[in-house]
Design a protein around this motif. Structure first.
Motif, PDB file in Angstrom:
ATOM      1  N   GLY A  54       0.849  -1.182   0.000  1.00 41.73           N
ATOM      2  CA  GLY A  54       0.000   0.000   0.000  1.00 41.73           C
ATOM      3  C   GLY A  54       0.883   1.230   0.000  1.00 41.73           C
ATOM      4  O   GLY A  54       1.756   1.376   0.865  1.00 41.73           O
ATOM      5  N   LEU A  55       0.669   2.118  -0.963  1.00 43.62           N
ATOM      6  CA  LEU A  55       1.557   3.261  -1.147  1.00 43.62           C
ATOM      7  C   LEU A  55       0.843   4.563  -0.820  1.00 43.62           C
ATOM      8  O   LEU A  55      -0.305   4.772  -1.212  1.00 43.62           O
ATOM      9  CB  LEU A  55       2.067   3.315  -2.587  1.00 43.62           C
ATOM     10  CG  LEU A  55       2.798   2.059  -3.071  1.00 43.62           C
ATOM     11  CD1 LEU A  55       3.255   2.255  -4.519  1.00 43.62           C
ATOM     12  CD2 LEU A  55       3.987   1.728  -2.175  1.00 43.62           C
ATOM     13  N   ALA A  56       1.539   5.417  -0.102  1.00 46.73           N
ATOM     14  CA  ALA A  56       1.048   6.748   0.233  1.00 46.73           C
ATOM     15  C   ALA A  56       1.762   7.773  -0.630  1.00 46.73           C
ATOM     16  O   ALA A  56       2.885   7.546  -1.101  1.00 46.73           O
ATOM     17  CB  ALA A  56       1.292   7.046   1.712  1.00 46.73           C
ATOM     18  N   THR A  57       1.124   8.911  -0.826  1.00 42.22           N
ATOM     19  CA  THR A  57       1.742   9.998  -1.564  1.00 42.22           C
ATOM     20  C   THR A  57       2.035  11.144  -0.596  1.00 42.22           C
ATOM     21  O   THR A  57       1.980  10.976   0.606  1.00 42.22           O
ATOM     22  CB  THR A  57       0.821  10.452  -2.708  1.00 42.22           C
ATOM     23  OG1 THR A  57      -0.485  10.719  -2.180  1.00 42.22           O
ATOM     24  CG2 THR A  57       0.720   9.375  -3.774  1.00 42.22           C
ATOM     25  N   GLY A  58       2.362  12.314  -1.127  1.00 37.54           N
ATOM     26  CA  GLY A  58       2.755  13.419  -0.261  1.00 37.54           C
ATOM     27  C   GLY A  58       4.254  13.417  -0.036  1.00 37.54           C
ATOM     28  O   GLY A  58       4.991  12.548  -0.521  1.00 37.54           O
ATOM     29  N   SER A  59       4.723  14.384   0.739  1.00 41.01           N
ATOM     30  CA  SER A  59       6.165  14.575   0.905  1.00 41.01           C
ATOM     31  C   SER A  59       6.802  13.591   1.883  1.00 41.01           C
ATOM     32  O   SER A  59       7.983  13.251   1.740  1.00 41.01           O
ATOM     33  CB  SER A  59       6.446  16.001   1.364  1.00 41.01           C
ATOM     34  OG  SER A  59       5.744  16.297   2.559  1.00 41.01           O
ATOM     35  N   SER A  60       6.056  13.105   2.874  1.00 38.28           N
ATOM     36  CA  SER A  60       6.667  12.272   3.921  1.00 38.28           C
ATOM     37  C   SER A  60       7.312  10.985   3.407  1.00 38.28           C
ATOM     38  O   SER A  60       8.417  10.630   3.836  1.00 38.28           O
ATOM     39  CB  SER A  60       5.634  11.946   5.008  1.00 38.28           C
ATOM     40  OG  SER A  60       5.234  13.106   5.690  1.00 38.28           O
ATOM     41  N   LEU A 100       2.158   4.869   5.328  1.00 35.18           N
ATOM     42  CA  LEU A 100       1.279   5.985   5.690  1.00 35.18           C
ATOM     43  C   LEU A 100       2.094   7.226   5.992  1.00 35.18           C
ATOM     44  O   LEU A 100       3.184   7.153   6.563  1.00 35.18           O
ATOM     45  CB  LEU A 100       0.447   5.637   6.930  1.00 35.18           C
ATOM     46  CG  LEU A 100      -0.536   4.476   6.822  1.00 35.18           C
ATOM     47  CD1 LEU A 100      -1.040   4.093   8.201  1.00 35.18           C
ATOM     48  CD2 LEU A 100      -1.698   4.831   5.904  1.00 35.18           C
ATOM     49  N   GLY A 101       1.557   8.373   5.618  1.00 33.38           N
ATOM     50  CA  GLY A 101       1.997   9.653   6.145  1.00 33.38           C
ATOM     51  C   GLY A 101       0.931  10.129   7.120  1.00 33.38           C
ATOM     52  O   GLY A 101      -0.055   9.426   7.377  1.00 33.38           O
ATOM     53  N   ILE A 102       1.095  11.322   7.644  1.00 34.08           N
ATOM     54  CA  ILE A 102       0.102  11.864   8.573  1.00 34.08           C
ATOM     55  C   ILE A 102      -0.006  13.363   8.344  1.00 34.08           C
ATOM     56  O   ILE A 102       0.998  14.049   8.131  1.00 34.08           O
ATOM     57  CB  ILE A 102       0.480  11.556  10.044  1.00 34.08           C
ATOM     58  CG1 ILE A 102      -0.632  12.000  10.996  1.00 34.08           C
ATOM     59  CG2 ILE A 102       1.828  12.159  10.419  1.00 34.08           C
ATOM     60  CD1 ILE A 102      -0.428  11.538  12.440  1.00 34.08           C
ATOM     61  N   GLY A 103      -1.235  13.868   8.360  1.00 38.34           N
ATOM     62  CA  GLY A 103      -1.447  15.298   8.253  1.00 38.34           C
ATOM     63  C   GLY A 103      -1.267  15.975   9.601  1.00 38.34           C
ATOM     64  O   GLY A 103      -1.284  15.327  10.651  1.00 38.34           O
TER      65      GLY A 103
END
Length: 256
Positions: free
Chosen positions: A29-35, A125-128
């Motif tokens: 499972g892949l997350a996007t964003g900068s993290s 996962l990243g986190i906001g």
């Protein structure tokens, strides 16, 4: 839950993915964003220089903006290919259909697809800064499935930097895996860096299990790893304990 405080989060995250892939994982499972970007760069390096192969592995994305075609430079389908999957030998890469005529039907179809190709072996996962994972904003049901969501103004402002700092270009809606869908994964691995994520990390790890901090659902998962740098760990009350446990954990112990 395992909390890893390190000067090199990308190395720890890449070790988790490397171990899973070499251990027979079939779905990531892949997350996007900068993290996650430093992790992806490290995995690309390992693929090119150390022979890490993703052959036989498929991938599913967490989310997608509604109204952005997959060719749009800020669509997550494009982002993950530009920054990761086009540089390795991975199999199919699946993402929600942000251009579907009916986003609700598209969300249901994507949830069913994840069930077919899964279970996800490791979900990155990243986190906001408000504690969201995927695009499960505060107040999201802790058992939610893949669905259409309205982004908060804070999240839209946080993401405006990817749209030339023009808030008007940031979509209002997304299709996102729900918290329940995310928790179907065998292993959740969340990465966060920087002081701007410190409050969210503290709420995730040491706050109550609450829809007010969607990432706190990781407390409920049987295998969750949170990898943070010193800045992101700066508000953790028990940081010294987490360091001690990680330094002295038994060999080959999974994060629990």
């Amino acid at each position: 839950m395992e909390v890893v405080i390190t000067d090199h989060p990308e190395q720890v995250m890449a070790d988790i993915i490397t171990g899973a892939v070499r251990g027979g994982a079939t779905t990531l499972g892949l997350a996007t964003g900068s993290s996650p970007l430093p992790t992806y760069r490290e995995l690309i390096r390992r693929h090119r220089e150390e022979g890490l192969s993703f052959a036989g592995v498929d991938a599913v994305l967490l989310d997608e903006y509604v109204g952005l075609p997959p060719t749009h430079p800020e669509s997550y389908a494009r982002f993950i290919r530009d920054n990761f999957t086009d540089h390795i030998d991975i199999g199919e890469v699946y993402s929600p259909d942000g251009m579907a005529p009916d986003s609700r039907i598209a969300a249901d179809a994507y949830d069913a697809l994840i069930g077919e190709v899964g279970p996800v072996d490791v979900q990155i996962l990243g986190i906001g800064s408000n504690g969201h994972i995927g695009f499960n904003e505060p107040s999201s049901s802790l058992t939610s499935r893949t669905r259409i969501k309205t982004l908060t103004e804070k999240t839209r402002r946080d993401n405006a930097r990817f749209f030339d700092d023009d808030l008007d270009q940031v979509p209002f809606h997304v299709i996102t895996q729900g918290l329940g869908t995310i928790c179907d994964a065998r292993h959740l691995a969340l990465v966060a860096t920087g002081e701007g994520k410190a409050a969210a990390i503290a709420a995730t790890v040491e706050g109550p299990l609450s829809a007010s901090c969607p990432a706190s659902i990781l407390q409920w998962h049987p295998r969750a790893t949170i990898v943070v740098d010193e800045a992101a760990a700066s508000k953790l009350r028990d940081a010294d304990y987490y360091r001690y446990v990680y330094t002295n954990k038994p060999e080959n112990q999974a994060g629990h």
